[in-house]
Write a protein that holds these residues in place. Structure first.
Motif, PDB file in Angstrom:
ATOM      1  N   VAL A  65      -0.471  19.150 -41.824  1.00 18.31           N
ATOM      2  CA  VAL A  65      -0.176  17.952 -41.030  1.00 18.31           C
ATOM      3  C   VAL A  65      -0.803  16.731 -41.693  1.00 18.31           C
ATOM      4  N   PHE A  66      -2.072  16.864 -42.074  1.00 14.94           N
ATOM      5  CA  PHE A  66      -2.772  15.770 -42.762  1.00 14.94           C
ATOM      6  C   PHE A  66      -2.073  15.423 -44.070  1.00 14.94           C
ATOM      7  N   LEU A  67      -1.733  16.454 -44.849  1.00 19.07           N
ATOM      8  CA  LEU A  67      -1.067  16.238 -46.132  1.00 19.07           C
ATOM      9  C   LEU A  67       0.272  15.535 -45.937  1.00 19.07           C
ATOM     10  N   GLY A  68       1.041  15.966 -44.942  1.00 21.15           N
ATOM     11  CA  GLY A  68       2.340  15.368 -44.696  1.00 21.15           C
ATOM     12  C   GLY A  68       2.259  13.885 -44.383  1.00 21.15           C
ATOM     13  N   VAL A  69       1.256  13.501 -43.614  1.00 21.25           N
ATOM     14  CA  VAL A  69       1.087  12.083 -43.274  1.00 21.25           C
ATOM     15  C   VAL A  69       0.752  11.268 -44.525  1.00 21.25           C
ATOM     16  N   ILE A  70      -0.193  11.762 -45.327  1.00 23.01           N
ATOM     17  CA  ILE A  70      -0.608  11.034 -46.529  1.00 23.01           C
ATOM     18  C   ILE A  70       0.535  10.920 -47.529  1.00 23.01           C
ATOM     19  N   VAL A  71       1.189  12.029 -47.810  1.00 24.02           N
ATOM     20  CA  VAL A  71       2.279  12.015 -48.785  1.00 24.02           C
ATOM     21  C   VAL A  71       3.475  11.229 -48.257  1.00 24.02           C
ATOM     22  N   GLY A  72       3.739  11.338 -46.962  1.00 24.07           N
ATOM     23  CA  GLY A  72       4.824  10.555 -46.378  1.00 24.07           C
ATOM     24  C   GLY A  72       4.576   9.057 -46.519  1.00 24.07           C
ATOM     25  N   LEU A  73       3.321   8.640 -46.363  1.00 25.54           N
ATOM     26  CA  LEU A  73       2.957   7.233 -46.547  1.00 25.54           C
ATOM     27  C   LEU A  73       3.187   6.795 -47.992  1.00 25.54           C
ATOM     28  N   ILE A  74       2.734   7.620 -48.950  1.00 23.97           N
ATOM     29  CA  ILE A  74       2.920   7.291 -50.361  1.00 23.97           C
ATOM     30  C   ILE A  74       4.407   7.248 -50.714  1.00 23.97           C
ATOM     31  N   ASP A  75       5.167   8.222 -50.221  1.00 24.46           N
ATOM     32  CA  ASP A  75       6.607   8.240 -50.472  1.00 24.46           C
ATOM     33  C   ASP A  75       7.295   7.007 -49.902  1.00 24.46           C
ATOM     34  N   ALA A  76       6.868   6.589 -48.712  1.00 30.04           N
ATOM     35  CA  ALA A  76       7.482   5.424 -48.084  1.00 30.04           C
ATOM     36  C   ALA A  76       7.251   4.174 -48.929  1.00 30.04           C
ATOM     37  N   ILE A  77       6.029   4.004 -49.412  1.00 30.29           N
ATOM     38  CA  ILE A  77       5.724   2.844 -50.260  1.00 30.29           C
ATOM     39  C   ILE A  77       6.524   2.908 -51.547  1.00 30.29           C
ATOM     40  N   PHE A  78       6.473   4.060 -52.195  1.00 31.07           N
ATOM     41  CA  PHE A  78       7.201   4.232 -53.455  1.00 31.07           C
ATOM     42  C   PHE A  78       8.703   4.004 -53.260  1.00 31.07           C
ATOM     43  N   GLY A  79       9.278   4.619 -52.235  1.00 30.54           N
ATOM     44  CA  GLY A  79      10.711   4.539 -52.021  1.00 30.54           C
ATOM     45  C   GLY A  79      11.185   3.155 -51.612  1.00 30.54           C
ATOM     46  N   ARG A  80      10.445   2.501 -50.724  1.00 32.08           N
ATOM     47  CA  ARG A  80      10.879   1.183 -50.259  1.00 32.08           C
ATOM     48  C   ARG A  80      10.786   0.149 -51.379  1.00 32.08           C
ATOM     49  N   VAL A  81       9.726   0.222 -52.168  1.00 33.93           N
ATOM     50  CA  VAL A  81       9.620  -0.700 -53.310  1.00 33.93           C
ATOM     51  C   VAL A  81      10.734  -0.416 -54.309  1.00 33.93           C
ATOM     52  N   LEU A  82      11.041   0.865 -54.538  1.00 39.01           N
ATOM     53  CA  LEU A  82      12.094   1.230 -55.473  1.00 39.01           C
ATOM     54  C   LEU A  82      13.450   0.689 -55.022  1.00 39.01           C
ATOM     55  N   ILE A  83      13.745   0.794 -53.738  1.00 43.43           N
ATOM     56  CA  ILE A  83      14.999   0.260 -53.210  1.00 43.43           C
ATOM     57  C   ILE A  83      15.041  -1.258 -53.384  1.00 43.43           C
TER      58      ILE A  83
END
Length: 229
Positions: A25-43
């Motif tokens: 659960v902890f890992l999912g939150v952290i990685v989801g946050l990183i993915d969101a930043i990476f993905g939104r900037v990429l878009i």
């Protein structure tokens, strides 16, 4: 296909799985946050490139030189990318440097900004695996490297593309070709779903591509697809 069954001989008791599930659960939150930043900037960068394509694409060779410089100057072992992830998973290396996260993120952004061709799935997997493996030292489990890499890979892939089930089975198979690592199915699934939900809540939209052609599934088309498959 061989299937590993859950057993004490593998060192994964039910209490271990409960602990791993809570960590997931902890890992999912952290990685989801990183993915969101990476993905939104990429878009955002891709949209900006499309609006200024004649100014940015000619500078792609310079961006390429900058990327080479960054890897030569700062990467070290992180330059191996997915190769390093596999080596750690097979106990040929013992560490995934955290510098891989900013390095692969920034260089992928630069590539897309200037019109280069680069996939996102490998980046997502590396981001998740690096984050997760950094915490493996705090858990005294057999095959800790492989377990934490598997969970991280699923979280990274699921968080960026919001396809948690596909991400889970990809991660369960990729480090042990021909086998399903079923003992960690539950925590891996949790990590993937939490990462996917987190990135979605943070506004990351699914990557999509509009296909203008319609496909009619008739006998001829089915035969062609079967042959291609």
């Amino acid at each position: 296909m061989k299937v590993r069954q859950l057993s004490e001989s593998q060192g994964l008791s039910y209490s271990n799985l409960v602990i791993l599930s809570l960590y997931a659960v902890f890992l999912g939150v952290i990685v989801g946050l990183i993915d969101a930043i990476f993905g939104r900037v990429l878009i955002g960068l891709s949209e900006y490139r499309d609006q200024h394509i004649f100014y940015l694409v000619p500078a792609l060779p310079l961006a390429g030189l900058l990327i080479v410089y960054l890897y030569q100057k700062f990467a070290g072992k992180a330059a191996q990318g997915m190769g390093l992830i596999f080596k750690v998973g097979h106990n040929e290396e013992d560490q995934v440097p955290l510098r891989l996260i900013p390095l692969v993120t920034v260089t992928t952004w630069l590539t897309h900004l200037f019109g280069g061709s680069a996939g996102r799935e490998g980046v997502a997997v590396q981001l998740g695996a690096t984050v997760s493996h950094a915490f493996s030292r705090y858990f005294k489990l057999p095959n800790a490297s492989r377990i934490f890499l598997t969970m991280g890979m699923a979280a990274g892939f699921g968080g960026l593309f919001q396809t948690p089930i596909a991400a889970t089975f990809f991660a369960l198979e990729v480090l042990t070709l021909g086998q399903l690592s079923l003992p960690i199915l539950v925590p891996t699934l949790i990590a993937s779903f939490v990462a996917s939900t987190t990135s979605h809540l943070l506004g990351l939209e699914k990557f999509s591509h509009f296909v203008s052609e319609s496909l009619t599934i008739d006998l001829e088309t089915f035969i062609k697809l079967a042959l291609l498959g």
